[in-house]
Scaffold this motif. Structure first.
Motif, short mmCIF file in Angstrom:
data_model
loop_
_atom_site.label_atom_id
_atom_site.label_comp_id
_atom_site.label_asym_id
_atom_site.label_seq_id
_atom_site.Cartn_x
_atom_site.Cartn_y
_atom_site.Cartn_z
N ARG A 98 0.92 -1.28 0.05
CA ARG A 98 -0.23 0.02 -0.06
C ARG A 98 0.92 1.40 -0.01
O ARG A 98 2.08 1.36 0.45
N MET A 99 0.25 2.38 -0.63
CA MET A 99 1.08 3.88 -0.42
C MET A 99 1.61 4.02 0.99
O MET A 99 2.49 4.37 0.81
N GLU A 100 0.88 3.74 1.76
CA GLU A 100 1.66 4.20 3.25
C GLU A 100 2.81 3.46 3.43
O GLU A 100 3.74 4.02 4.15
N HIS A 101 3.07 2.22 3.04
CA HIS A 101 4.07 1.45 3.21
C HIS A 101 5.47 2.32 2.20
O HIS A 101 6.56 2.50 2.96
N VAL A 102 5.16 2.98 1.16
CA VAL A 102 6.27 3.60 0.40
C VAL A 102 6.50 4.75 1.36
O VAL A 102 7.52 5.12 1.69
N LEU A 123 16.56 3.98 -3.07
CA LEU A 123 15.12 3.72 -2.46
C LEU A 123 14.29 2.68 -3.30
O LEU A 123 14.10 3.33 -4.78
N HIS A 124 13.80 1.67 -3.02
CA HIS A 124 12.76 1.22 -4.00
C HIS A 124 11.65 0.41 -3.21
O HIS A 124 11.95 -0.20 -1.93
N ALA A 125 10.30 0.37 -3.64
CA ALA A 125 9.11 -0.21 -2.87
C ALA A 125 8.35 -0.83 -3.84
O ALA A 125 7.46 -1.77 -3.49
N ALA A 177 6.02 -2.78 -6.01
CA ALA A 177 5.76 -4.22 -6.97
C ALA A 177 4.62 -3.84 -7.97
O ALA A 177 4.23 -2.65 -7.99
N SER A 178 4.09 -4.96 -8.34
CA SER A 178 3.12 -4.96 -9.59
C SER A 178 1.95 -3.86 -8.99
O SER A 178 1.58 -3.02 -9.94
N SER A 179 1.66 -4.04 -7.95
CA SER A 179 0.43 -3.32 -7.47
C SER A 179 0.36 -1.89 -7.28
O SER A 179 -0.44 -1.21 -7.43
N LEU A 180 1.74 -1.54 -7.00
CA LEU A 180 1.76 0.14 -7.05
C LEU A 180 2.48 0.71 -8.31
O LEU A 180 2.83 1.62 -8.29
N LEU A 181 2.66 0.04 -9.58
CA LEU A 181 3.20 0.60 -10.60
C LEU A 181 2.61 1.62 -11.10
O LEU A 181 3.28 2.66 -11.68
N ASP A 182 1.29 2.02 -10.95
CA ASP A 182 0.64 2.82 -11.42
C ASP A 182 0.58 4.12 -10.56
O ASP A 182 0.06 5.00 -10.86
#
Ligand SMILES: *Cc1c(COP(=O)(O)O)cnc(C)c1O
Length: 323
Positions: free
Chosen positions: A167-171, A185-187, A189-194
């Motif tokens: 989820r965005m809050e993790h990023v 930094l990277h966070a 995966a597929s679900s947040l690519l957009d």
């Protein structure tokens, strides 16, 4: 192609027998297009996640298919990187995302793998292997809590950190916890690519690379006009067919496609499954278990599972061929 006799498959020679089971077709061109599209849209470094044998598609072959496009690889363990010969095949660096089972930096260095570390002890012992810090932003497994971050950075001379974000809050939490320290930094995966704010310095997709690239099918070996309750569960149907794939190959009940029509698999046995059919379907017709318009995301609710598990199970369900 097949010798068909009324409603059942007969006179199988060996070649036909192998075709009676599940076939898995992997479209390497599609994986390339997916990688190119992700790269074009995200415009940051692409670390392709090819853990678990590239979700069952075959890590070595996927690596060869997109090795020129990616900036690096992510696997779970050092052993996976060695097994798929990622460095020899592609000359691209690897991050082992899981907990480091070996604490010998040399073992990582020779294979061009960087371990993920989550405590000061691992960071200190693996410092020469240029470890990557795994930050806990909610997953609460092999990741570093907020209080230890500085100690671990110091111990491992850390230059790069990531979190497993769903989820965005993790990023946002990753950024907050590490800001001002000059880390890459990277966070996502597929679900947040957009989500542009999730891209940071690199993206780490797995599933999105494989979308639409796997087609799994099995032919109908029998077709019946149903008479009363059918199978173990006594399901009812007008007509039903049988395929030679069951839960021994990871199949579950759920939707499928036959001749482009949406059909249902109401019951799965150990090595066979029933398919509810319309009036037109015949022995030898292909039942598509995954692919064409049927995606892992469509099967996941029926399987009470995730698209990841659906893809992994079905891509390992039969003999793989690569286009
Ligand atoms: C598996 C994994 C990914 C990729 O996840 P997808 O949902 O398949 O894109 C990214 N990062 C970490 C840490 C993972 O374990």
């Amino acid at each position: 192609m097949f010798q068909l006799d009324g409603s059942a498959w007969s006179g199988l020679n060996e070649d036909m027998a192998s075709q009676a089971y599940v076939s898995v077709r992997i479209d390497r061109e599609r994986i390339r297009r997916n990688a190119q599209e992700i790269q074009r849209r995200s415009a940051v470094a692409l670390y392709a996640v090819i853990k678990a044998d590239a979700y069952g598609l075959g890590a070595g072959l996927v690596a060869e298919a997109i090795g020129d496009l990616v900036d690096g690889w992510c696997v779970f363990s050092l052993a996976e990187a060695i097994e798929a010969q990622l460095w020899q095949r592609t000359r691209k660096p690897v991050i082992a995302l899981g907990p480091p089972l070996s604490l010998e930096p040399e073992e990582y260095l020779v294979h061009h793998v960087r371990p993920a570390v989550s405590n000061a002890e691992e960071a200190r012992l693996l410092r020469q292997a240029d470890p990557v810090l795994c930050v806990d932003t909610g997953m609460q497994r092999f990741a570093c809590g907020a209080e230890q971050i500085d100690e671990v950075i110091e111990a491992g001379q850390i230059r790069e950190a990531f979190t497993h974000a769903t989820r965005m809050e993790h990023v946002q939490r990753l950024v907050e916890l590490t800001q001002g320290r000059g880390l890459k930094l990277h966070a996502a995966a597929s679900s947040l690519l957009d989500r542009p704010e999730a891209r940071l310095d690199a993206v780490r997709p797995g599933l999105a690379l494989y979308r639409g690239a796997v087609r799994v099918s099995a032919p109908l070996v029998e077709v019946h006009q149903s008479r009363g309750p059918v199978g173990y569960t006594g399901f009812s149907a007008q007509r039903h067919g049988v395929i030679l794939a069951g839960y021994a190959r990871g199949l579950h009940a759920g939707p499928c496609l036959v001749n482009g029509q949406c059909r249902q698999i109401p019951e799965v046995g150990m090595q066979s499954a029933y398919v509810e059919l319309g009036p037109e379907e015949r022995v030898g017709d292909e039942v598509v278990l995954l692919g064409d318009d049927l995606l892992p995301d469509h099967l996941a609710p029926a399987w009470a599972s995730t698209p990841h598990e659906v893809l992994l199970r079905l891509s390992k369900a039969g003999r793989r061929t690569y286009l």
